[in-house]
Design an enzyme around this catalytic site. Structure first.
Site, PDB file in Angstrom:
ATOM      1  N   ASN A 146      55.897  14.325  44.862  1.00 11.42           N
ATOM      2  CA  ASN A 146      55.687  12.869  44.791  1.00 11.42           C
ATOM      3  C   ASN A 146      56.087  12.133  46.067  1.00 11.42           C
ATOM      4  O   ASN A 146      55.385  11.267  46.555  1.00 11.42           O
ATOM      5  CB  ASN A 146      56.380  12.299  43.561  1.00 11.42           C
ATOM      6  N   GLU A 242      68.325  16.879  41.125  1.00 13.12           N
ATOM      7  CA  GLU A 242      67.777  15.538  40.940  1.00 13.12           C
ATOM      8  C   GLU A 242      66.535  15.708  40.088  1.00 13.12           C
ATOM      9  O   GLU A 242      65.490  16.125  40.572  1.00 13.12           O
ATOM     10  CB  GLU A 242      67.475  14.933  42.312  1.00 13.12           C
ATOM     11  N   CYS A 276      60.611   9.424  40.662  1.00 17.43           N
ATOM     12  CA  CYS A 276      61.603   9.831  39.657  1.00 17.43           C
ATOM     13  C   CYS A 276      62.352   8.617  39.110  1.00 17.43           C
ATOM     14  O   CYS A 276      62.483   8.471  37.906  1.00 17.43           O
ATOM     15  CB  CYS A 276      62.551  10.878  40.225  1.00 17.43           C
TER      16      CYS A 276
HETATM   17  P1  NDP Z   1      58.401  21.302  38.900  1.00 21.91           P
HETATM   18  O1  NDP Z   1      59.792  21.058  38.500  1.00 21.91           O
HETATM   19  O2  NDP Z   1      57.652  22.375  38.247  1.00 21.91           O
HETATM   20  O3  NDP Z   1      58.284  21.562  40.470  1.00 21.91           O
HETATM   21  C1  NDP Z   1      59.245  21.167  41.416  1.00 21.91           C
HETATM   22  C2  NDP Z   1      59.475  22.286  42.416  1.00 21.91           C
HETATM   23  O4  NDP Z   1      60.045  23.439  41.783  1.00 21.91           O
HETATM   24  C3  NDP Z   1      58.199  22.779  43.082  1.00 21.91           C
HETATM   25  O5  NDP Z   1      58.467  23.092  44.429  1.00 21.91           O
HETATM   26  C4  NDP Z   1      57.891  24.025  42.285  1.00 21.91           C
HETATM   27  O6  NDP Z   1      57.092  24.937  42.985  1.00 21.91           O
HETATM   28  C5  NDP Z   1      59.277  24.596  42.088  1.00 21.91           C
HETATM   29  N1  NDP Z   1      59.390  25.553  41.001  1.00 21.91           N
HETATM   30  C6  NDP Z   1      58.508  25.820  40.000  1.00 21.91           C
HETATM   31  N2  NDP Z   1      59.011  26.760  39.182  1.00 21.91           N
HETATM   32  C7  NDP Z   1      60.228  27.098  39.665  1.00 21.91           C
HETATM   33  C8  NDP Z   1      61.253  28.002  39.246  1.00 21.91           C
HETATM   34  N3  NDP Z   1      61.135  28.743  38.145  1.00 21.91           N
HETATM   35  N4  NDP Z   1      62.381  28.070  39.972  1.00 21.91           N
HETATM   36  C9  NDP Z   1      62.544  27.312  41.073  1.00 21.91           C
HETATM   37  N5  NDP Z   1      61.614  26.450  41.521  1.00 21.91           N
HETATM   38  C10 NDP Z   1      60.468  26.335  40.826  1.00 21.91           C
HETATM   39  O7  NDP Z   1      57.635  19.943  38.754  1.00 21.91           O
HETATM   40  P2  NDP Z   1      56.060  19.742  38.555  1.00 21.91           P
HETATM   41  O8  NDP Z   1      55.467  19.601  39.879  1.00 21.91           O
HETATM   42  O9  NDP Z   1      55.443  20.742  37.645  1.00 21.91           O
HETATM   43  O10 NDP Z   1      56.069  18.362  37.790  1.00 21.91           O
HETATM   44  C11 NDP Z   1      56.332  18.353  36.387  1.00 21.91           C
HETATM   45  C12 NDP Z   1      57.053  17.095  35.966  1.00 21.91           C
HETATM   46  O11 NDP Z   1      58.291  16.987  36.672  1.00 21.91           O
HETATM   47  C13 NDP Z   1      56.318  15.816  36.305  1.00 21.91           C
HETATM   48  O12 NDP Z   1      55.430  15.533  35.281  1.00 21.91           O
HETATM   49  C14 NDP Z   1      57.433  14.830  36.388  1.00 21.91           C
HETATM   50  O13 NDP Z   1      57.755  14.377  35.108  1.00 21.91           O
HETATM   51  C15 NDP Z   1      58.604  15.649  36.903  1.00 21.91           C
HETATM   52  N6  NDP Z   1      58.824  15.487  38.323  1.00 21.91           N
HETATM   53  C16 NDP Z   1      59.925  14.827  38.730  1.00 21.91           C
HETATM   54  C17 NDP Z   1      60.149  14.634  40.061  1.00 21.91           C
HETATM   55  C18 NDP Z   1      61.330  13.899  40.541  1.00 21.91           C
HETATM   56  O14 NDP Z   1      61.268  13.318  41.617  1.00 21.91           O
HETATM   57  N7  NDP Z   1      62.461  13.953  39.865  1.00 21.91           N
HETATM   58  C19 NDP Z   1      59.218  15.077  41.068  1.00 21.91           C
HETATM   59  C20 NDP Z   1      58.096  15.831  40.559  1.00 21.91           C
HETATM   60  C21 NDP Z   1      57.932  16.007  39.226  1.00 21.91           C
HETATM   61  P3  NDP Z   1      55.511  24.911  42.782  1.00 21.91           P
HETATM   62  O15 NDP Z   1      55.047  23.493  42.867  1.00 21.91           O
HETATM   63  O16 NDP Z   1      55.072  25.702  43.953  1.00 21.91           O
HETATM   64  O17 NDP Z   1      55.246  25.524  41.448  1.00 21.91           O
END
Ligand code: NDP
Length: 468
Positions: A146, A242, A276
């Site tokens: 994001n 976070e 977030c």
């Molecule tokens: P994720 O938590 O899946 O992704 C965040 C990061 O974690 C990405 O770099 C992802 O890699 C990585 N990741 C995925 N699986 C693992 C794992 N098992 N262990 C360690 N790292 C991992 O978020 P999403 O992008 O799927 O978004 C889902 C929801 O999360 C959104 O709908 C929103 O509600 C929330 N969100 C919150 C954010 C915030 O700022 N707090 C930011 C983004 C999302 P990869 O993308 O390569 O799979």
């Protein structure tokens, strides 16, 4: 360096990489390398080998390097903003891509220049104890899609300042802008000090479990945060998490709606709602309910939405199909339950497949998934209340606790309500505003650990007591 040369530095040939679409047009921006767990092994080895010399440089030399990096980000700001805008979808204008790159420079500079002297914790004539903050070692940073550039800086810059080396893994949705940021950083850093790996979730999972990391910085979903806690149990890496929010705002009786309208709108719709700590549930006193709904609806209908590179647009598409589907599902469910759609309520197909109209949903309450779940998109449920105590109870009745806000003409009254809200930050007459000097972090399922300022530096250091 122009946009195409910065992009050329991080993109790979089509047959060796993964195509990354422009979020607005769906054209391919470039191809991201597909890094694997083997690449992670090499990056960790390089980071651990570079760390002692980086730590030995001391704070002043590292601060000079980080200030030079901040200058370089500023010199490349427009190129980086264009790449970010295309890949992430956020417009160049408004509190979006140019703003994010500006924040990347500002947070880099703040990490460089924030003092963190040893603290004298005891000095009674017979003994003197000082608390020092020394490097942890190597930090693993895992980021979201994001605010990919700014959040990568939040993780990288303080870690480097405190004498750690870093391996960063951006989201697979937005790797190119983070690789470009890392490329700028790397021009000023010794080999191995910072490596960016554009791998998928399996590389993130491998970072969480890897014994070579002393600290994991993670921003993303609560679900993945829980996996990281479990994954890191073996190596006892320290964690800053976070995670998601479902931030509530409470508009108190007597609020001058016109004077807070702009802050209220951007509190919800900044980054097209994909933030977030943005407003995700708005509780409005019955005396002001229709005025707030009408004010937000008017702004939602008139604020320019469109492709990010077109001047004047300040709202963009959803970043990815998965998030678009979440938003569409939550709004459809609200409609089915009989909620009133005061603005928006559906896709803006004429602009592209991932555009969704900024949406204001009234006559809705708890029990609807749009209220209970994090929508992470350009939609706000506006919920009516009659007693402030009841609004506070309802605002607190979710598992998350990232941010919250109170809106009032009476700041003292607002401060009283703020005390009773369960959140890492409570804003008065604003929501989501951040400053590199002011600590930021969540409570409850929104995670733990503070970022920014001196507290953020302490979070990427090992406390060490020296007593004489
Ligand atoms: P994720 O938590 O899946 O992704 C965040 C990061 O974690 C990405 O770099 C992802 O890699 C990585 N990741 C995925 N699986 C693992 C794992 N098992 N262990 C360690 N790292 C991992 O978020 P999403 O992008 O799927 O978004 C889902 C929801 O999360 C959104 O709908 C929103 O509600 C929330 N969100 C919150 C954010 C915030 O700022 N707090 C930011 C983004 C999302 P990869 O993308 O390569 O799979």
């Amino acid at each position: 360096m122009t946009s195409s040369t910065l992009l050329a530095a991080v993109t790979v040939a089509a047959d060796r990489g993964r195509p990354i679409p422009d979020a607005a047009t769906r054209e391919t921006v470039g191809h991201a390398p597909v890094h694997t767990v083997d690449d992670l092994e090499r990056a960790v080895a390089a980071a651990r080998s570079a760390q002692p010399a980086w730590a030995a440089l001391g704070h002043d030399a590292r601060a000079r390097t980080l200030n030079a990096i901040a200058d370089d980000i500023e010199e490349n700001a427009e190129e980086l903003a264009v790449l970010l805008s295309r890949e992430q979808g956020k417009p160049l204008d408004g509190p979006n891509a140019r703003f994010e790159v500006g924040a990347a420079a500002a947070w880099t500079r703040s990490a460089a220049n924030t003092p963190l002297d040893p603290q004298v914790v005891l000095d009674d004539g017979s003994a003197r104890s000082e608390l020092h903050y020394v490097p942890l070692g190597t930090v693993g940073a895992i980021g979201p899609w994001n605010w990919p550039v700014m959040i990568a800086v939040w993780q990288i810059a303080p870690s480097l300042r405190m004498g750690n080396t870093v391996v960063v893994k951006p989201s697979e949705y937005t790797p190119l802008s983070v690789l470009a940021l890392a490329e700028i950083y790397q021009r000023h850093l010794p080999q191995g000090t910072l490596t960016a790996l554009s791998g998928g979730g399996e590389v993130g999972a491998a970072i969480a479990e890897h014994p070579g990391f002393d600290k994991i910085m993670f921003t993303g979903s609560t679900e993945t945060g829980r996996r990281i806690v479990a994954g890191s149990a073996g190596n006892l890496a320290r964690l800053t998490l976070e995670l998601g929010g479902n931030d509530a705002g409470i508009v108190l009786p007597g609020t001058d709606v016109k004077s807070v309208a702009e802050q209220l709108f951007w509190g919800v719709f900044i980054n097209t709602g994909q933030t977030c700590a943005s407003l995700k549930r708005l509780y409005v006193h019955e005396s002001l309910y229709e005025e707030v709904v009408a004010t937000l609806a008017e702004a939602a209908k008139t604020t320019p939405l469109g492709p990010g590179l077109e001047p004047g647009n300040v709202l963009g598409p959803l970043q990815n199909q998965k998030q678009f589907d979440i938003v569409a599902r939550l709004v459809e469910d609200a409609r089915t339950r009989g909620a009133r759609i005061a603005a928006g309520g559906g896709p803006a197909e004429e602009l592209g497949p991932l555009f969704y109209r900024p949406t204001v949903v009234a006559d809705i309450s708890e029990g609807a998934p749009l209220v209970d779940e994090e929508q992470f998109g350009p939609v706000i449920p506006v919920i009516r209340y009659s007693s402030v105590a009841d609004a506070i109870r309802r605002a607190n009745a979710v598992e998350q606790g990232l941010g919250a806000s109170v809106w009032s003409a009476d700041v003292e009254e607002a401060l009283g309500v703020a005390e009773r809200l369960q959140a890492g930050t409570v804003w008065i007459n604003q929501h989501g505003t951040l400053n590199p000097e002011v600590p930021f972090g969540g409570v409850k399922a929104s995670g733990y650990g503070l970022e920014f300022g001196a507290e953020g530096l302490k979070a990427v250091a090992a406390p060490k007591v020296v007593t004489r």
